[in-house]
Structure formats: C-alpha cells, structure tokens
Write an enzyme that holds these catalytic residues in place. Structure first.
Site, PDB file in Angstrom:
ATOM      1  CE1 TYR A  19      -4.480  -1.098   0.331  1.00  0.00           C
ATOM      2  CE2 TYR A  19      -3.117  -3.051   0.602  1.00  0.00           C
ATOM      3  CZ  TYR A  19      -4.345  -2.469   0.323  1.00  0.00           C
ATOM      4  OH  TYR A  19      -5.420  -3.261   0.018  1.00  0.00           O
ATOM      5  CB  THR A  66       9.687  -3.639   1.883  1.00  0.00           C
ATOM      6  OG1 THR A  66       8.982  -4.415   2.846  1.00  0.00           O
ATOM      7  CG2 THR A  66       9.391  -4.139   0.480  1.00  0.00           C
ATOM      8  CE  LYS A  70      12.048  -3.182   5.900  1.00  0.00           C
ATOM      9  NZ  LYS A  70      11.209  -3.031   7.104  1.00  0.00           N
ATOM     10  CD  GLU A  82      22.032   7.502  15.852  1.00  0.00           C
ATOM     11  OE1 GLU A  82      22.259   6.578  16.663  1.00  0.00           O
ATOM     12  OE2 GLU A  82      20.893   7.938  15.611  1.00  0.00           O
ATOM     13  CG  ASN A  91      12.656   2.129   6.629  1.00  0.00           C
ATOM     14  OD1 ASN A  91      13.510   2.809   7.209  1.00  0.00           O
ATOM     15  ND2 ASN A  91      11.372   2.436   6.675  1.00  0.00           N
ATOM     16  CG  ASP A 106      11.109  -0.002   9.176  1.00  0.00           C
ATOM     17  OD1 ASP A 106      10.045   0.489   8.761  1.00  0.00           O
ATOM     18  OD2 ASP A 106      11.735  -0.898   8.578  1.00  0.00           O
ATOM     19  CB  ALA A 134      10.488  -5.618  10.533  1.00  0.00           C
ATOM     20  CG  MET A 228       5.724  -5.150  12.818  1.00  0.00           C
ATOM     21  SD  MET A 228       7.497  -5.027  12.466  1.00  0.00           S
ATOM     22  CE  MET A 228       8.158  -4.844  14.125  1.00  0.00           C
TER      23      MET A 228
END
Length: 287
Positions: A19, A66, A70, A82, A91, A106, A134, A228
């Site tokens: 999306y 994604t 990543k 950083e 990401n 993220d 993630a 998630m």
C-alpha cells in the site's frame, strides 16, 4: 505523469500487494507535488546493486526498502544516517544530488504506537518474533525509547539468528536481549507485549497464518499484541488477541508512521497523515 515528474519507488521482492504507492501518491497529490511513487520488484539480491546504480544514473528521487532487502542495500549506499548505521538496516533512501543516503524510519515508526503503553512496558518481558530488518528496528526502538526487563527474540534457528544479529548489531549494547528457540513459544504467556515482525499472516501467503499456534490458548487479556502485517488489517493473530480481550496494534500504524518520516525526508513537507490513513483504511475495507 510527464518527463518532469520525479519518481520514487518501493524496492522489494514480490511486493505488488504493498500500500506504499497509495500512501505516497495520495500525499503527493494532496500537496500538489509533481512526484509519482511506484513499485520495483527485484527478483534476487544480486541485482540490488544494479538497481541502485541505475537509480542514481536516472535521477530517481528515492526509495522505500522492504523485505528482503533492508540489509542488502547497505553496501551500495554512499552514506547512512546515525540510526541506520546502528542497526545496519535501511528502509528509506534519499537521492541527494547523486548521493544515495540510507535512513531507518522503521525504528520510530514502530515505536510511535507503543508510546501510549510506555508505563505498561516498564520492567516487562517482551516477545519478538522475526530476525530481519523489521525485528532489528524493534530491538533498537526498545533500546532507545522504552525500559523493558527483557526482550525475548524467538527464532527458528537460534544460532543462525544470533549470527545474523551480530552482523548488524553491536550485541553488547542490548544487555536485555535473549535469543530463544521457537519451540519455547509457550513463554509468550509470561510476556506483556507480543510482536510479529515476520510476514506470517499476510494475505495470500501459504506458509502459515500466525507466529504461534493459535489453538494453544497462550494469549490472554493482559497482553498487548502488535502485528506488523497490515494486509489484512486484522490478521489471524490479532483476531485471536481480540477474542481474549487483549490490546491490539495494527500494522497499518507502523506502515504509516515510517512512511510519514520518509515523505518528509524526500520532500521537506509534512505528510497529510489523517487523509492518508482514511484513504488506506477505505481501500482495506473494500477487500
């Protein structure tokens, strides 16, 4: 769209379900920006470097990154922020005059919906499923913003997960992190927060619907359950959590939270977040 339109895109593999184009194109149009967001599916990790070199040559504005790239993108970038340096996962990429700069939105995107539970998480044990980008963001978010007693990282292969984490994190920073085998999933019962940082539960996947056996009655009303996955909005895990009266956090909150920061990094503008949320929720309800 015309020759002066600046292109942004999602880099991933088999991510046509995303999306992100709806989110960013809604925001671009609302602010009258001459930008367009699309999806670039990259078939294998060996092609990621070629894609980024091409993006630099073509003057693309930037990327979201994604699953499963990543960490793959990191060596091909000119500079890391950083927070991206800390966890060696990116990401969001900004093309600044030919220099590709990697960020990790993220971390704060994950943390934002949890701030309302900060007191409840103080001194608590947390169950985290997943060992990809993630999950790295979640681990770092707990280090930066919260004070849990322990974070239990559940992994199918504990040694492999530890090796993967060591390649990205300075593990000595995370003194409250413990890697435990997936077979110990009954320990979820003792945790205050349960997080799915895997794709399990995503609509259309055939590799299972949840991170724990939902028939095992591990979830209870004192749990906070954070998935998630955002498509479907209410995953099998969240359905099971709601059925026992647990608090739930939908993946759409993290999706929009990280996108909001990326949008500002690309455009210098503030995303019209409420419009974006309403648009995405309306689309999800159509399905």
């Amino acid at each position: 769209m015309n020759s002066s339109t600046r292109i942004f895109a999602l880099l991933g593999r088999a991510v046509d379900y995303s999306y992100s184009p709806l989110i960013h194109n809604t925001a671009f149009q609302a602010l009258g920006l001459p930008y367009h967001y699309t999806i670039f599916n990259i078939a294998e990790a060996a092609l990621v470097g070629d894609a980024l070199r091409g993006a630099r040559a073509l003057g693309l504005g930037g990327f979201s990154v994604t699953i499963p790239y990543k960490q793959t993108v990191v060596p091909f970038l000119d500079e890391l922020s950083e927070e991206a340096t800390t966890i060696q996962a990116v990401n969001c990429i900004v093309n600044k005059n030919g220099k590709l700069i990697g960020y990790n939105t993220d971390i704060l995107g994950f943390a934002s919906p949890l701030f309302a539970y900060r007191e409840a998480l103080h001194g608590a044990t947390i169950a985290l499923f997943g060992s990809g980008g993630a999950a790295l963001a979640a681990i770092e978010a707990f280090q930066r913003y919260f004070t849990p007693k322990q974070v239990l990282l559940f992994a199918r292969d504990s040694q492999k997960a530890k090796s993967q984490l060591r390649s990205s994190l300075a593990l000595e920073r995370y003194t409250n992190l413990a890697i435990v085998p997936l077979s110990d999933y009954e320990r979820v019962r003792e945790c205050r927060l349960v997080i799915n940082a895997t794709p399990l539960g995503t609509k259309g996947r055939a590799d299972g619907s949840a991170i724990i056996p939902l028939e095992s009655n591990l979830l209870h009303s004192e749990h906070i359950v954070y998935d998630m996955v955002y498509n479907p909005t209410i995953t099998p895990l969240l359905q099971a959590a709601q059925a026992v009266g647990a608090s739930t956090i939908f993946g759409i909150e993290m999706l929009i939270g990280q996108a909001e920061q990326a949008f500002t990094l690309w455009t210098g503008e503030k995303m019209p977040t409420e419009l974006v949320r309403q648009t995405v929720m309306a689309k999800l309800q159509e399905l």
